[in-house]
Design a protein around this motif. Structure first.
Motif, PDB file in Angstrom:
ATOM      1  N   MET A   1      31.517   1.181 -24.686  1.00  0.00           N
ATOM      2  CA  MET A   1      30.090   1.102 -24.475  1.00  0.00           C
ATOM      3  C   MET A   1      29.810  -0.129 -23.606  1.00  0.00           C
ATOM      4  SD  MET A   1      27.120   2.494 -25.195  1.00  0.00           S
ATOM      5  CE  MET A   1      27.456   3.589 -26.535  1.00  0.00           C
ATOM      6  N   HIS A   2      28.990   0.041 -22.603  1.00  0.00           N
ATOM      7  CA  HIS A   2      28.591  -1.054 -21.721  1.00  0.00           C
ATOM      8  C   HIS A   2      27.088  -1.255 -21.859  1.00  0.00           C
ATOM      9  CE1 HIS A   2      32.447  -1.225 -19.642  1.00  0.00           C
ATOM     10  NE2 HIS A   2      32.447   0.095 -19.744  1.00  0.00           N
ATOM     11  N   THR A  58      25.376   2.419 -21.669  1.00  0.00           N
ATOM     12  CA  THR A  58      26.061   3.584 -21.141  1.00  0.00           C
ATOM     13  C   THR A  58      27.467   3.643 -21.735  1.00  0.00           C
ATOM     14  OG1 THR A  58      26.783   4.722 -19.118  1.00  0.00           O
ATOM     15  CG2 THR A  58      26.852   2.327 -19.081  1.00  0.00           C
ATOM     16  N   PRO A  59      27.996   4.833 -21.942  1.00  0.00           N
ATOM     17  CA  PRO A  59      29.344   4.926 -22.498  1.00  0.00           C
ATOM     18  C   PRO A  59      30.427   4.509 -21.503  1.00  0.00           C
ATOM     19  CG  PRO A  59      28.476   7.111 -22.056  1.00  0.00           C
ATOM     20  CD  PRO A  59      27.369   6.142 -21.805  1.00  0.00           C
ATOM     21  N   SER A  60      30.095   4.506 -20.212  1.00  0.00           N
ATOM     22  CA  SER A  60      31.079   4.151 -19.203  1.00  0.00           C
ATOM     23  C   SER A  60      30.365   3.553 -17.994  1.00  0.00           C
ATOM     24  CB  SER A  60      31.874   5.388 -18.770  1.00  0.00           C
ATOM     25  OG  SER A  60      32.787   5.060 -17.759  1.00  0.00           O
ATOM     26  N   ALA A  61      31.015   2.600 -17.338  1.00  0.00           N
ATOM     27  CA  ALA A  61      30.421   1.962 -16.157  1.00  0.00           C
ATOM     28  C   ALA A  61      31.043   2.511 -14.876  1.00  0.00           C
ATOM     29  CB  ALA A  61      30.591   0.451 -16.233  1.00  0.00           C
ATOM     30  N   ASP A  62      31.471   3.767 -14.896  1.00  0.00           N
ATOM     31  CA  ASP A  62      32.026   4.378 -13.686  1.00  0.00           C
ATOM     32  C   ASP A  62      30.904   4.790 -12.739  1.00  0.00           C
ATOM     33  OD1 ASP A  62      30.939   6.596 -14.870  1.00  0.00           O
ATOM     34  OD2 ASP A  62      32.844   7.494 -15.413  1.00  0.00           O
ATOM     35  N   ARG A  66      24.329   9.260 -14.535  1.00  0.00           N
ATOM     36  CA  ARG A  66      24.016   9.533 -15.928  1.00  0.00           C
ATOM     37  C   ARG A  66      22.508   9.443 -16.147  1.00  0.00           C
ATOM     38  NH1 ARG A  66      28.867   9.356 -18.400  1.00  0.00           N
ATOM     39  NH2 ARG A  66      30.459   8.117 -17.404  1.00  0.00           N
TER      40      ARG A  66
END
Length: 73
Positions: A1-2, A58-62, A66
């Motif tokens: 998580m971010h 956010t679940p990912s910082a890619d 989203r």
């Protein structure tokens, strides 16, 4: 998580006037700490009338696009 904390989305003008959009600068924003909350009775955390900030998780910082949910209290 971010978590991205304290991202400014508007500027506080004179009291009882509508806010204005925050200027864009092209610089990287350091979103590492919470900004002050709106003044509320009995609140123990820092408060300020200049409280036009967002906190995003956010679940990912890619680079994936989203959805973002915004909640105004």
């Amino acid at each position: 998580m971010h978590a991205f904390k304290g991202i400014r989305y508007g500027l506080k003008p004179e009291r009882f006037q509508p806010p204005t959009a925050a200027p864009t600068s092209g610089e990287t924003v350091r979103a590492e700490s919470f900004a002050p909350s709106a003044p509320q009775a009995g609140k123990l955390t820092p408060t300020s009338e200049d409280c036009l900030f967002l906190n995003l998780w956010t679940p990912s910082a890619d680079a994936a696009r989203r959805p973002v949910l915004v909640y105004f209290h």
